[in-house]
Design an enzyme around this catalytic site. Structure first.
Site, PDB file in Angstrom:
ATOM      1  N   THR A   1       0.858  -1.186   0.000  1.00 49.51           N
ATOM      2  CA  THR A   1       0.000   0.000   0.000  1.00 49.51           C
ATOM      3  C   THR A   1       0.890   1.230   0.000  1.00 49.51           C
ATOM      4  OG1 THR A   1      -1.833  -1.104   1.098  1.00 49.51           O
ATOM      5  CG2 THR A   1      -1.797   1.281   1.260  1.00 49.51           C
TER       6      THR A   1
ATOM      7  N   PHE B   1       1.089   5.280   0.664  1.00 52.80           N
ATOM      8  CA  PHE B   1       0.459   6.320   1.469  1.00 52.80           C
ATOM      9  C   PHE B   1       0.992   7.678   1.042  1.00 52.80           C
ATOM     10  CE2 PHE B   1       0.404   2.466   3.910  1.00 52.80           C
ATOM     11  CZ  PHE B   1      -0.759   2.496   4.647  1.00 52.80           C
TER      12      PHE B   1
END
Ligand SMILES: O=C(O)C(=O)C[C@]1(C(=O)O)C=C[C@@H](O)C=C1
Length: 356
Positions: free
Chosen positions: A257, A259
């Site tokens: 992921t 960010f």
């Protein structure tokens, strides 16, 4: 053995004394930097400087320690030195134990004040209002794609993207006992359930899947009820004293992921940067193609192109575009000026050092 170990340990003791002496000197210089910054009210956290220090450390690393490991050490050194100037507060999607919290420490080191928030909206609000100095919000996942709430909020926020951080996302299936006996429900954030769906279909096709606000909340629920299993990070499992039924159940072993780090100050150029922007064009044939032409003309590479339906108003889609380079770079500046002239909507979300 002790005979051989003793002199080596003496060497290590002598080196540690030198390291400590140097760390102390570095800390004192950082304090002086802090005083200089305080005189002009300048921001303490300088992402472009930290990125340069970390890149230099990897470039100059003589070994045998791995580049990534020396970078981790230096990130912590800078984090502690920064905290001597000011301990920055960073908002993230809580509770503690989430991947967002991991991203905070990965980017800022551990000498920060984490501010867990109940939603991504709250992270934006805390950052805009100054309750937090920075916020860390998920932007995209390598298996599931964009985090739409973040994209929608970026459109209207006054906050600026000043950094990016990408972390591996490994999910574990966990319960109070470490076994699935008597378990009737698997709880997790909807993204995590989606990232583990093939594994769940294969191993637990008949157990109910329930989406909750975060994986950490799932871990809390599992810690309170033996009928509930949680999908979460092992860090969250440890925090809520869960036993691991199966580790690494995400369908893609390379699941990551990315960010965005948001704040109220723009990051300066670090030498290897990225710029994020949002655009909209009138809905006519070839409009997107024409809109993006200035990037090619000025030799600016596009690293990401994402579209989101416009939920209100005149245009059909917003396009989220990442390009290589900083908005202060001449080629990027020129390309963006031309893009802006042709766009029905144009917003620079920020320029920031490319994540390590
Ligand atoms: O160079 C600065 O501006 C510093 O404050 C020093 C330092 C560091 O420890 O190297 C600490 C915080 C900043 O984010 C960048 C670097």
């Amino acid at each position: 053995m002790t005979d051989k170990l003793q002199p080596l340990r003496e060497q290590i003791d002598a080196i540690d004394a030198q390291i400590l002496e140097l760390l102390s000197r570095r800390g004192k210089v950082a304090q002086e930097v802090g005083h200089v910054k305080a005189e002009t009210n300048a921001p303490v956290f300088r992402p472009e400087r930290e990125a340069q220090v970390l890149r230099k450390v990897a470039d100059n690393n003589p070994g045998p320690l791995k580049d990534q490991d020396v970078q981790t050490i230096f990130r912590e050194i800078m984090s502690s030195c920064r905290a001597l100037e000011k301990r920055v507060t960073v908002a993230y999607l809580g509770p503690t134990g989430t991947f967002s919290e991991q991203a905070v420490f990965q980017h800022f080191g551990s000498a920060v004040e984490g501010l867990p928030c109940v939603s991504i909206d709250e992270v934006f609000r805390a950052t805009e209002a100054g309750t937090a100095d920075y916020g860390v919000v998920p932007v995209e996942n390598s298996s599931e794609g964009a985090i739409n709430r973040t994209l929608d909020l970026l459109l209207g926020t006054t906050a600026i993207i000043g950094g990016e951080v990408s972390i591996p996302v490994h999910h574990s299936l966990m319960t109070r006992t470490g076994s699935m006996d008597g378990v009737t429900v698997v709880c997790a954030h909807s993204q995590a359930l989606a990232q583990c769906q093939a594994w769940l279909n294969l191993h637990h096709p008949n157990i109910e899947r329930r989406a909750v606000a975060s994986n950490a909340e799932a871990a809390v629920l599992a810690s309170q009820d033996p009928r509930i299993a949680a999908i979460a990070s092992e860090m969250a499992g440890e925090q809520y004293k869960l036993g691991v039924v199966q580790a690494h159940i995400q369908d893609d072993p390379h699941n990551r992921t990315r960010f965005a780090v948001i704040g109220r100050q723009a990051a300066g150029p670090s030498g290897t940067d990225r710029t994020s922007l949002v655009l909209a064009v009138p809905n006519t044939a070839g409009a997107v193609y024409k809109l993006l032409a200035p990037l090619a003309v000025h030799g600016v590479s596009m690293t990401r192109f994402e579209s989101r339906p416009a939920r209100i108003g005149t245009w059909e889609y917003y396009f989220y575009v990442d390009v290589e380079g900083h908005q202060q770079d001449v080629a990027v500046r020129r390309a963006l000026d031309e893009l802006k002239a042709n766009a029905a909507f144009f917003k620079i979300l920020g320029s920031y050092p490319v994540g390590l």
